[in-house]
Design an enzyme around this catalytic site. Sequence first.
Site, short mmCIF file in Angstrom:
data_model
loop_
_atom_site.label_atom_id
_atom_site.label_comp_id
_atom_site.label_asym_id
_atom_site.label_seq_id
_atom_site.Cartn_x
_atom_site.Cartn_y
_atom_site.Cartn_z
N GLY A 47 11.53 -0.98 -9.58
CA GLY A 47 10.76 0.26 -9.41
C GLY A 47 9.28 -0.08 -9.49
O GLY A 47 8.65 -0.45 -8.51
N TRP B 204 16.10 6.21 -4.77
CA TRP B 204 15.12 7.30 -4.90
C TRP B 204 14.25 7.40 -3.66
O TRP B 204 13.01 7.52 -3.74
CB TRP B 204 14.23 7.08 -6.14
CG TRP B 204 15.00 6.81 -7.38
CD1 TRP B 204 15.82 7.67 -8.03
CD2 TRP B 204 15.03 5.58 -8.13
NE1 TRP B 204 16.37 7.05 -9.12
CE2 TRP B 204 15.89 5.77 -9.20
CE3 TRP B 204 14.39 4.35 -7.98
CZ2 TRP B 204 16.15 4.78 -10.13
CZ3 TRP B 204 14.65 3.35 -8.90
CH2 TRP B 204 15.52 3.58 -9.97
N ARG C 269 -1.13 41.71 -17.04
CA ARG C 269 -0.32 41.92 -18.25
C ARG C 269 -1.20 42.36 -19.42
O ARG C 269 -2.27 41.79 -19.64
CB ARG C 269 0.37 40.59 -18.57
CG ARG C 269 1.07 40.52 -19.88
CD ARG C 269 2.46 41.08 -19.80
NE ARG C 269 3.18 40.83 -21.05
CZ ARG C 269 4.38 41.32 -21.30
NH1 ARG C 269 4.99 42.07 -20.41
NH2 ARG C 269 4.97 41.04 -22.43
N GLU D 240 5.13 6.81 -6.20
CA GLU D 240 3.99 6.10 -5.61
C GLU D 240 3.11 5.43 -6.67
O GLU D 240 1.89 5.37 -6.58
CB GLU D 240 3.20 7.02 -4.67
CG GLU D 240 4.09 7.44 -3.50
CD GLU D 240 3.38 7.90 -2.25
OE1 GLU D 240 2.21 7.55 -2.06
OE2 GLU D 240 4.03 8.59 -1.47
N GLY E 145 4.29 33.52 -20.87
CA GLY E 145 5.23 33.79 -21.95
C GLY E 145 6.67 33.69 -21.46
O GLY E 145 6.99 32.80 -20.67
N ARG F 199 -1.39 7.16 -2.42
CA ARG F 199 -1.70 7.72 -3.75
C ARG F 199 -2.72 8.85 -3.68
O ARG F 199 -2.72 9.76 -4.52
CB ARG F 199 -2.15 6.59 -4.68
CG ARG F 199 -0.97 5.72 -5.08
CD ARG F 199 -1.31 4.40 -5.72
NE ARG F 199 -0.06 3.66 -5.95
CZ ARG F 199 0.02 2.37 -6.17
NH1 ARG F 199 -1.07 1.63 -6.21
NH2 ARG F 199 1.20 1.80 -6.38
N SER G 229 11.51 1.08 -3.54
CA SER G 229 12.19 1.09 -4.84
C SER G 229 13.66 0.69 -4.72
O SER G 229 14.34 1.02 -3.76
CB SER G 229 12.12 2.48 -5.48
OG SER G 229 10.80 2.88 -5.57
N1 CAA Z 1 -3.69 -3.08 -3.25
C1 CAA Z 1 -3.60 -4.19 -2.50
N2 CAA Z 1 -2.96 -5.30 -2.92
C2 CAA Z 1 -2.42 -5.27 -4.14
C3 CAA Z 1 -2.47 -4.14 -4.97
C4 CAA Z 1 -3.15 -2.99 -4.48
N3 CAA Z 1 -3.24 -1.86 -5.17
N4 CAA Z 1 -1.82 -4.40 -6.12
C5 CAA Z 1 -1.37 -5.65 -6.03
N5 CAA Z 1 -1.73 -6.17 -4.83
C6 CAA Z 1 -1.46 -7.52 -4.32
C7 CAA Z 1 -2.13 -8.59 -5.17
O1 CAA Z 1 -3.45 -8.82 -4.74
C8 CAA Z 1 -1.21 -9.79 -4.93
O2 CAA Z 1 -1.48 -10.36 -3.68
P1 CAA Z 1 -1.96 -11.90 -3.55
O3 CAA Z 1 -0.95 -12.74 -4.26
O4 CAA Z 1 -2.02 -12.15 -2.08
O5 CAA Z 1 -3.30 -11.96 -4.21
C9 CAA Z 1 0.16 -9.14 -4.79
O6 CAA Z 1 -0.07 -7.77 -4.46
C10 CAA Z 1 0.99 -9.22 -6.05
O7 CAA Z 1 0.22 -8.63 -7.08
P2 CAA Z 1 0.33 -9.13 -8.57
O8 CAA Z 1 0.33 -10.64 -8.62
O9 CAA Z 1 -0.72 -8.43 -9.34
O10 CAA Z 1 1.81 -8.65 -8.93
P3 CAA Z 1 2.34 -7.91 -10.20
O11 CAA Z 1 3.81 -7.98 -10.12
O12 CAA Z 1 1.67 -8.38 -11.45
O13 CAA Z 1 1.83 -6.39 -9.98
C11 CAA Z 1 2.09 -4.20 -9.01
C12 CAA Z 1 2.17 -5.70 -8.80
C13 CAA Z 1 0.63 -3.77 -8.87
C14 CAA Z 1 2.60 -3.79 -10.36
C15 CAA Z 1 2.97 -3.62 -7.91
O14 CAA Z 1 4.28 -4.09 -8.06
C16 CAA Z 1 2.98 -2.11 -7.87
O15 CAA Z 1 2.05 -1.48 -7.37
N6 CAA Z 1 4.10 -1.47 -8.36
C17 CAA Z 1 4.29 -0.06 -8.20
C18 CAA Z 1 5.18 0.20 -7.01
C19 CAA Z 1 5.08 1.60 -6.53
O16 CAA Z 1 4.01 2.20 -6.43
N7 CAA Z 1 6.24 2.15 -6.14
C20 CAA Z 1 6.28 3.43 -5.54
C21 CAA Z 1 7.51 3.52 -4.68
S1 CAA Z 1 7.20 4.23 -3.14
C22 CAA Z 1 7.34 5.90 -3.36
O17 CAA Z 1 7.39 6.40 -4.44
C23 CAA Z 1 7.36 6.68 -2.11
C24 CAA Z 1 8.06 7.95 -2.20
O18 CAA Z 1 9.18 8.06 -1.78
C25 CAA Z 1 7.34 9.17 -2.68
#
Ligand code: CAA
Length: 403
Positions: A155, A180, A292, A387, A363, A267, A150
């Site tokens: 994000g 974050w 209670r 995530e 409550g 996840r 992030s």
């Molecule tokens: N598993 C595997 N590959 C995936 C995937 C998944 N779940 N989702 C997307 N991809 C791949 C796609 O297949 C594509 O690859 P190719 O071009 O080789 O086919 C590539 O990723 C790009 O995907 P999109 O073209 O669909 O891209 P998009 O921008 O439309 O969507 C998204 C991407 C799914 C929204 C992605 O950006 C996403 O998951 N965003 C959320 C990010 C996230 O989870 N952040 C959490 C931060 S980490 C955290 O929180 C840790 C912590 O500290 C607790």
Amino acid sequence: MAGVFLFYITSILTTFNSPKPTWSMNFQLTEEHLAVQQAARDFAQNELLPGVLERDKHQKFPEELQRRMGQLGFMGMMTSPNYNGGGMDTISYVLAMEELSKVDASASVMMSVNNSLVCWGLEMHGSEAQKEKYLKPLAAGEKLGAFCLSEPEAGSDATSQRTTAEDKGDYYLLNGTKNWITNGSSASVYLVMCQTDAAKKHKGINCLIVERGMPGFVIGNKEDKMGIRGSDTHSLMFTDVKVPKANRIGVEGYGFTFAMSTLNGGRIGIAAQALGIASGAYELALKYSKERKAFGKQLCDHQAIQFKLAEMATKIDAARLLIWQAAYLKDQKKNFVKAAAMAKLFASQIAQEVTTEAVQIHGGYGYVKEFHVERLMRDAKITQIYEGTTEIQKMVISRELLR
Ligand code: CAA
């Protein structure tokens, strides 16, 4: 002493003489699973519960407690014993995550990031040299890891990475800011996603292993959060940090695939965290309803409360089944992307609902800090955000459905 008997994930496996417990979908946990669950429950009750309110209040997590989690085997549960891990299956991991999260979701997010984002990511995608150097101490709990995707302007839209890694031959020059970041100041190994070739969009993203103390790497502000306040969340700044090429995970441009596939596994851990928060709040509400009295009888003798408890328990069981399904598919090396997203979507949603009802049953007492359900309700919210937000899980699920 309960603490001595407690855990020893590796010793449980040795006792049962099985490197990886197997499990079939008969809803019957194996003896190894039950032993892990009990050990995690004992640790949570005996060692996490006593200081949890103070840690929440002061936003601190003692280093000794973090090390203790490592000694007991919580930090590399699924990592192969070849790399100092427990060699356990994902079911064991989610059982432990649920138990720790019932009591302290700050401890469990630290555990979750280290286990399923950092150790699992390195084991699946790292080179042998990276596993020797970084995975071994991480899985043993001697070091802590962080997963840095992030950014201030990236994000959910994770392909829009602004952190850059300029190719300088035998090293990358890393510049940018991450936001974050869980374990931000307590980690010493950071998996940092960064853009090397913007023209290639997400296929130009790399993941670099950055060590704490590399010149130009600065830990930024600590976030003052609503929940999981014991967990340290920071921004990170990189200014001309020289990162050796040997620290890149996978081939050039593999970073986004690495991040996405690692997050699929992560996840499941966060879903189990949400489940634990919900079941912790439910257990407290159930107990309170038997203690209670109102209108001349126990709270639990009022149908209004009975119906709430019935709904809470049903939601918790449904979430647990989705999580076990995702864990099972992952262990069977089947496609678990949709199942993991469904588990996280649902478990984080019911964590909101169940913790809110737990406060309602308590409550006025539920609204004050010493009654734990207040904290659990605050802790629940983040499970719908990190995530992958609720909305991202719906995107992932619908894309899998429409494939
Ligand atoms: N598993 C595997 N590959 C995936 C995937 C998944 N779940 N989702 C997307 N991809 C791949 C796609 O297949 C594509 O690859 P190719 O071009 O080789 O086919 C590539 O990723 C790009 O995907 P999109 O073209 O669909 O891209 P998009 O921008 O439309 O969507 C998204 C991407 C799914 C929204 C992605 O950006 C996403 O998951 N965003 C959320 C990010 C996230 O989870 N952040 C959490 C931060 S980490 C955290 O929180 C840790 C912590 O500290 C607790």
